[in-house]
Design a protein around this motif. Structure first.
Motif, PDB file in Angstrom:
ATOM      1  N   PHE A   1     -30.940 -20.907 -91.270  1.00 49.03           N
ATOM      2  CA  PHE A   1     -29.596 -20.881 -90.687  1.00 49.03           C
ATOM      3  C   PHE A   1     -29.149 -22.281 -90.259  1.00 49.03           C
ATOM      4  O   PHE A   1     -29.968 -23.122 -89.901  1.00 49.03           O
ATOM      5  CB  PHE A   1     -29.544 -19.952 -89.475  1.00 49.03           C
ATOM      6  N   GLU A   2     -27.840 -22.495 -90.288  1.00 43.23           N
ATOM      7  CA  GLU A   2     -27.257 -23.711 -89.755  1.00 43.23           C
ATOM      8  C   GLU A   2     -25.912 -23.375 -89.132  1.00 43.23           C
ATOM      9  O   GLU A   2     -25.326 -22.320 -89.395  1.00 43.23           O
ATOM     10  CB  GLU A   2     -27.081 -24.779 -90.840  1.00 43.23           C
ATOM     11  N   ALA A   3     -25.426 -24.262 -88.274  1.00 44.21           N
ATOM     12  CA  ALA A   3     -24.138 -24.047 -87.625  1.00 44.21           C
ATOM     13  C   ALA A   3     -23.447 -25.384 -87.479  1.00 44.21           C
ATOM     14  O   ALA A   3     -24.098 -26.425 -87.368  1.00 44.21           O
ATOM     15  CB  ALA A   3     -24.301 -23.388 -86.263  1.00 44.21           C
ATOM     16  N   GLU A   4     -22.126 -25.352 -87.481  1.00 43.80           N
ATOM     17  CA  GLU A   4     -21.348 -26.574 -87.339  1.00 43.80           C
ATOM     18  C   GLU A   4     -20.459 -26.503 -86.116  1.00 43.80           C
ATOM     19  O   GLU A   4     -19.671 -25.553 -85.950  1.00 43.80           O
ATOM     20  CB  GLU A   4     -20.502 -26.829 -88.580  1.00 43.80           C
ATOM     21  N   PHE A   5     -20.582 -27.489 -85.263  1.00 46.29           N
ATOM     22  CA  PHE A   5     -19.755 -27.600 -84.063  1.00 46.29           C
ATOM     23  C   PHE A   5     -18.451 -28.291 -84.429  1.00 46.29           C
ATOM     24  O   PHE A   5     -18.449 -29.385 -84.998  1.00 46.29           O
ATOM     25  CB  PHE A   5     -20.501 -28.406 -83.004  1.00 46.29           C
ATOM     26  N   ASN A   6     -17.340 -27.631 -84.123  1.00 44.20           N
ATOM     27  CA  ASN A   6     -16.026 -28.203 -84.386  1.00 44.20           C
ATOM     28  C   ASN A   6     -15.275 -28.223 -83.066  1.00 44.20           C
ATOM     29  O   ASN A   6     -14.756 -27.200 -82.617  1.00 44.20           O
ATOM     30  CB  ASN A   6     -15.276 -27.384 -85.440  1.00 44.20           C
ATOM     31  N   LYS A   7     -15.210 -29.411 -82.469  1.00 48.44           N
ATOM     32  CA  LYS A   7     -14.622 -29.513 -81.133  1.00 48.44           C
ATOM     33  C   LYS A   7     -13.126 -29.234 -81.152  1.00 48.44           C
ATOM     34  O   LYS A   7     -12.591 -28.571 -80.261  1.00 48.44           O
ATOM     35  CB  LYS A   7     -14.897 -30.894 -80.542  1.00 48.44           C
ATOM     36  N   SER A   8     -12.434 -29.715 -82.174  1.00 47.61           N
ATOM     37  CA  SER A   8     -10.980 -29.544 -82.220  1.00 47.61           C
ATOM     38  C   SER A   8     -10.592 -28.078 -82.378  1.00 47.61           C
ATOM     39  O   SER A   8      -9.564 -27.641 -81.856  1.00 47.61           O
ATOM     40  CB  SER A   8     -10.388 -30.374 -83.357  1.00 47.61           C
ATOM     41  N   GLN A   9     -11.413 -27.318 -83.088  1.00 51.11           N
ATOM     42  CA  GLN A   9     -11.142 -25.893 -83.273  1.00 51.11           C
ATOM     43  C   GLN A   9     -11.952 -25.024 -82.313  1.00 51.11           C
ATOM     44  O   GLN A   9     -11.880 -23.797 -82.393  1.00 51.11           O
ATOM     45  CB  GLN A   9     -11.450 -25.487 -84.718  1.00 51.11           C
ATOM     46  N   THR A  10     -12.700 -25.647 -81.437  1.00 50.42           N
ATOM     47  CA  THR A  10     -13.587 -24.948 -80.480  1.00 50.42           C
ATOM     48  C   THR A  10     -14.344 -23.822 -81.174  1.00 50.42           C
ATOM     49  O   THR A  10     -14.335 -22.660 -80.724  1.00 50.42           O
ATOM     50  CB  THR A  10     -12.825 -24.415 -79.257  1.00 50.42           C
ATOM     51  N   SER A  11     -14.989 -24.194 -82.272  1.00 50.30           N
ATOM     52  CA  SER A  11     -15.736 -23.197 -83.028  1.00 50.30           C
ATOM     53  C   SER A  11     -17.182 -23.639 -83.228  1.00 50.30           C
ATOM     54  O   SER A  11     -17.498 -24.841 -83.158  1.00 50.30           O
ATOM     55  CB  SER A  11     -15.088 -22.937 -84.379  1.00 50.30           C
ATOM     56  N   PHE A  12     -18.026 -22.666 -83.494  1.00 48.44           N
ATOM     57  CA  PHE A  12     -19.447 -22.931 -83.743  1.00 48.44           C
ATOM     58  C   PHE A  12     -19.921 -21.821 -84.673  1.00 48.44           C
ATOM     59  O   PHE A  12     -20.679 -20.934 -84.288  1.00 48.44           O
ATOM     60  CB  PHE A  12     -20.221 -22.942 -82.425  1.00 48.44           C
ATOM     61  N   HIS A  13     -19.481 -21.879 -85.933  1.00 48.16           N
ATOM     62  CA  HIS A  13     -19.779 -20.819 -86.896  1.00 48.16           C
ATOM     63  C   HIS A  13     -21.200 -20.965 -87.451  1.00 48.16           C
ATOM     64  O   HIS A  13     -21.663 -22.083 -87.718  1.00 48.16           O
ATOM     65  CB  HIS A  13     -18.786 -20.844 -88.053  1.00 48.16           C
ATOM     66  N   LEU A  14     -21.842 -19.833 -87.652  1.00 45.77           N
ATOM     67  CA  LEU A  14     -23.218 -19.785 -88.163  1.00 45.77           C
ATOM     68  C   LEU A  14     -23.184 -19.463 -89.659  1.00 45.77           C
ATOM     69  O   LEU A  14     -22.434 -18.571 -90.076  1.00 45.77           O
ATOM     70  CB  LEU A  14     -24.006 -18.706 -87.414  1.00 45.77           C
TER      71      LEU A  14
END
Lengths: 113, 114
Positions: A63-76
């Protein structure tokens, strides 16, 4: 106060297909982000965490996840799922100033044969 | 290295009774947090113990209380049980301000209130 929204309560996906589990958070301060997995009748196991640095975080079981500060997301994400990935997945956030973890409601991953 | 352990694994009580759940943290950890996970929901933070004192508390009534012992193990007590207290109770341990906030969870205690 922080909050976590997991946009899908259930996600069905065929075995060996890719999957993305979505998570959005809200917070007025800097946060740490986590994904936990819960297999049936078990406690929580940490999959991965974002604390700082690289926005792409790799965890266990592919598994991996990406932190996107501008979209306040952390999708797996996982490029190819296996039947053993059947479980409940929880996105979580904690304030960098304390240890309290706020969890989302969870996403149930169903792997179809 | 033993992880976080909890006892008992299952418990059945009736309304109005009192219950005590126990947790032993992972070796080297000194901070214990308790969470309540209702069926179909994510875990909710109850409180956290460090140096034998309650350091933080979530939005739970005073019927929920705890204790931490000098060996860092912890107990969660719930008085005057309600049907709505039926849930999986999870204990998590961590090192105070160490390992950048990684909490390790135990398998939980399943409480059923009849």
């Amino acid at each position: 106060a922080q909050s976590v929204t997991q946009l899908d309560s259930q996600v069905p996906v065929f075995e060996e297909a890719p999957v993305e589990l979505r998570c959005n958070y809200s917070s007025s301060v800097s946060v740490y982000l986590f994904w936990y997995v819960q297999y049936p009748n078990q406690g929580l196991q940490l999959l991965l965490k974002y604390l700082s640095g690289s926005t792409l975080v790799k965890g266990i079981n592919g598994f991996e996840a990406e932190f996107n500060k501008s979209q306040t997301s952390f999708h797996l994400r996982k490029p190819s799922v296996h039947i053993s990935d059947t479980a409940e997945y929880f996105c979580a956030v904690s304030d960098q100033r304390d240890d309290k973890i706020i969890f989302g409601k969870g996403t149930r991953l169903h792997i179809l044969p | 290295d033993a992880g976080v352990t909890q006892s008992p694994t299952h418990l059945i009580k009736t309304r109005g009774q009192q219950v005590t759940l126990r947790c032993s943290p992972k070796s080297g950890h000194d901070t214990v947090s308790w969470y309540q996970q209702a069926l179909g929901q994510g875990p909710q933070f109850i409180f956290q113990y460090y140096e034998e004192e309650e350091r933080q508390r979530g939005n739970f009534p005073d019927r929920f209380s705890g204790h931490q012992f000098p060996n860092y193990s912890s107990e969660l007590n719930v008085n005057a049980l309600l049907l709505g207290d039926s849930a999986l109770y999870l204990c998590a341990s961590s090192r105070d301000r160490g390992e950048t906030d990684t909490q390790y969870f135990g398998p939980g205690t399943r409480l059923t209130v009849l």
